[in-house]
Scaffold this motif. Structure first.
Motif, PDB file in Angstrom:
ATOM      1  N   ASP A 171      12.473   8.217  -7.009  1.00 29.45           N
ATOM      2  CA  ASP A 171      11.883   6.918  -6.684  1.00 29.45           C
ATOM      3  C   ASP A 171      10.844   7.061  -5.582  1.00 29.45           C
ATOM      4  O   ASP A 171       9.798   6.396  -5.619  1.00 29.45           O
ATOM      5  CB  ASP A 171      12.984   5.941  -6.251  1.00 29.45           C
ATOM      6  N   ARG A 221       7.665   8.478  -7.197  1.00 31.15           N
ATOM      7  CA  ARG A 221       6.987   7.435  -7.970  1.00 31.15           C
ATOM      8  C   ARG A 221       6.248   6.474  -7.050  1.00 31.15           C
ATOM      9  O   ARG A 221       5.095   6.097  -7.314  1.00 31.15           O
ATOM     10  CB  ARG A 221       8.015   6.676  -8.811  1.00 31.15           C
ATOM     11  N   HIS A 222       6.911   6.086  -5.970  1.00 31.48           N
ATOM     12  CA  HIS A 222       6.331   5.150  -5.020  1.00 31.48           C
ATOM     13  C   HIS A 222       5.048   5.710  -4.400  1.00 31.48           C
ATOM     14  O   HIS A 222       4.003   5.042  -4.372  1.00 31.48           O
ATOM     15  CB  HIS A 222       7.359   4.847  -3.924  1.00 31.48           C
ATOM     16  N   GLU A 223       5.115   6.937  -3.916  1.00 33.11           N
ATOM     17  CA  GLU A 223       3.946   7.525  -3.261  1.00 33.11           C
ATOM     18  C   GLU A 223       2.824   7.818  -4.258  1.00 33.11           C
ATOM     19  O   GLU A 223       1.639   7.689  -3.921  1.00 33.11           O
ATOM     20  CB  GLU A 223       4.350   8.798  -2.514  1.00 33.11           C
ATOM     21  N   ARG A 246       2.118   5.972  -6.724  1.00 31.49           N
ATOM     22  CA  ARG A 246       1.455   4.683  -6.939  1.00 31.49           C
ATOM     23  C   ARG A 246       0.498   4.368  -5.789  1.00 31.49           C
ATOM     24  O   ARG A 246      -0.593   3.827  -6.016  1.00 31.49           O
ATOM     25  CB  ARG A 246       2.499   3.570  -7.101  1.00 31.49           C
ATOM     26  N   HIS A 247       0.880   4.711  -4.556  1.00 30.15           N
ATOM     27  CA  HIS A 247      -0.049   4.546  -3.439  1.00 30.15           C
ATOM     28  C   HIS A 247      -1.336   5.326  -3.702  1.00 30.15           C
ATOM     29  O   HIS A 247      -2.440   4.835  -3.451  1.00 30.15           O
ATOM     30  CB  HIS A 247       0.590   5.049  -2.142  1.00 30.15           C
ATOM     31  N   ASP A 258       3.891  -2.303  -0.774  1.00 29.05           N
ATOM     32  CA  ASP A 258       5.060  -1.923   0.025  1.00 29.05           C
ATOM     33  C   ASP A 258       6.042  -3.080   0.177  1.00 29.05           C
ATOM     34  O   ASP A 258       7.259  -2.893   0.118  1.00 29.05           O
ATOM     35  CB  ASP A 258       4.621  -1.446   1.402  1.00 29.05           C
ATOM     36  N   GLU A 313       7.912  -3.521  -3.107  1.00 27.85           N
ATOM     37  CA  GLU A 313       8.848  -2.412  -3.298  1.00 27.85           C
ATOM     38  C   GLU A 313      10.065  -2.551  -2.385  1.00 27.85           C
ATOM     39  O   GLU A 313      11.197  -2.283  -2.800  1.00 27.85           O
ATOM     40  CB  GLU A 313       8.139  -1.092  -3.019  1.00 27.85           C
ATOM     41  N   PHE A 349      13.990  -2.908  -3.599  1.00 31.29           N
ATOM     42  CA  PHE A 349      14.530  -1.553  -3.486  1.00 31.29           C
ATOM     43  C   PHE A 349      15.985  -1.456  -3.931  1.00 31.29           C
ATOM     44  O   PHE A 349      16.346  -0.602  -4.746  1.00 31.29           O
ATOM     45  CB  PHE A 349      14.389  -1.068  -2.044  1.00 31.29           C
TER      46      PHE A 349
END
Length: 212
Positions: free
Chosen positions: A124, A127-129, A131-132, A182, A185, A189
């Protein structure tokens, strides 16, 4: 968990050309790298403490995070003078992204439950980073198009000022979109991780039921 994406700003440099005014050229140069910081531990508390002690920091903050994406914009605009007017001759926007993620050194020695939790969280975070990084790339493309489409100005100093203003506006919009991502998310979370954990449990259960 709080995720971070500090943005370093760099203004577009100017290059003045004298000649005919044809169609403007545009280019976005995107670079991405991934780096890791090692953590150790055999319990969830150990890992949490290691992340708090060794995770990356964001610009203007002392707290550490489990992952981060560092972003730097830059570039160059060219100008063409013709018939007493100044036009955009071309624009080259650069965006360099560094994704920073944790690497658990004791992963192979941990119990299955903790390993599953870590694998879920680690996936996760990546995936999050990622997307950034993609948000930054999208805004670089939008910035390039906005600069190329700027109308001519009476002189190139005035057009340079418009490019500077457009660059600043684009980066501010980028920062707002990153912060908005952010917030969304963070709000989702807990539910997201619970769904991922349930999915991994079902997947492992199906594998265990398959005949060897």
């Amino acid at each position: 968990m709080l995720f971070a994406s500090p943005t370093a700003r760099a203004a577009l440099a100017a290059l003045l050309l004298f000649g005919t005014c044809g169609s403007a050229t545009a280019k976005v140069v995107y670079g991405k790298s991934v780096s890791y910081f090692d953590i150790e531990g055999n319990t969830a508390d150990d890992l949490d403490a290691a992340l708090n002690a060794r995770g990356p920091t964001t610009m203007g903050a002392s707290s550490r995070h489990p992952g981060a994406t560092r972003i730097r914009f830059g570039g160059q605009a060219t100008y063409v003078e013709k018939n007493g007017r100044c036009y955009i001759g071309g624009a080259r926007v650069t965006v360099n992204v560094e994704i920073i993620l944790p690497r658990w050194r004791d992963r192979s020695h941990a119990d299955k439950q903790l390993s599953m939790v870590w694998d879920t969280l680690s996936a996760d975070m990546r995936r999050h980073e990622e997307r950034h990084a993609e948000i930054a790339r999208e805004h670089a493309r939008a910035m390039e198009k906005a600069i190329i489409n700027l109308p001519p100005a009476p002189d190139c100093d005035a057009l340079q000022a418009r490019v500077d203003a457009e660059s600043a506006r684009s980066i501010e919009e980028h920062d707002r979109d990153q912060a908005r991502f952010d917030m969304i998310e963070a709000a989702n979370f807990q539910n997201r991780i619970q769904r991922l954990m349930s999915y991994h449990k079902k997947l492992k259960g199906r594998k265990a039921e398959q005949p060897q």
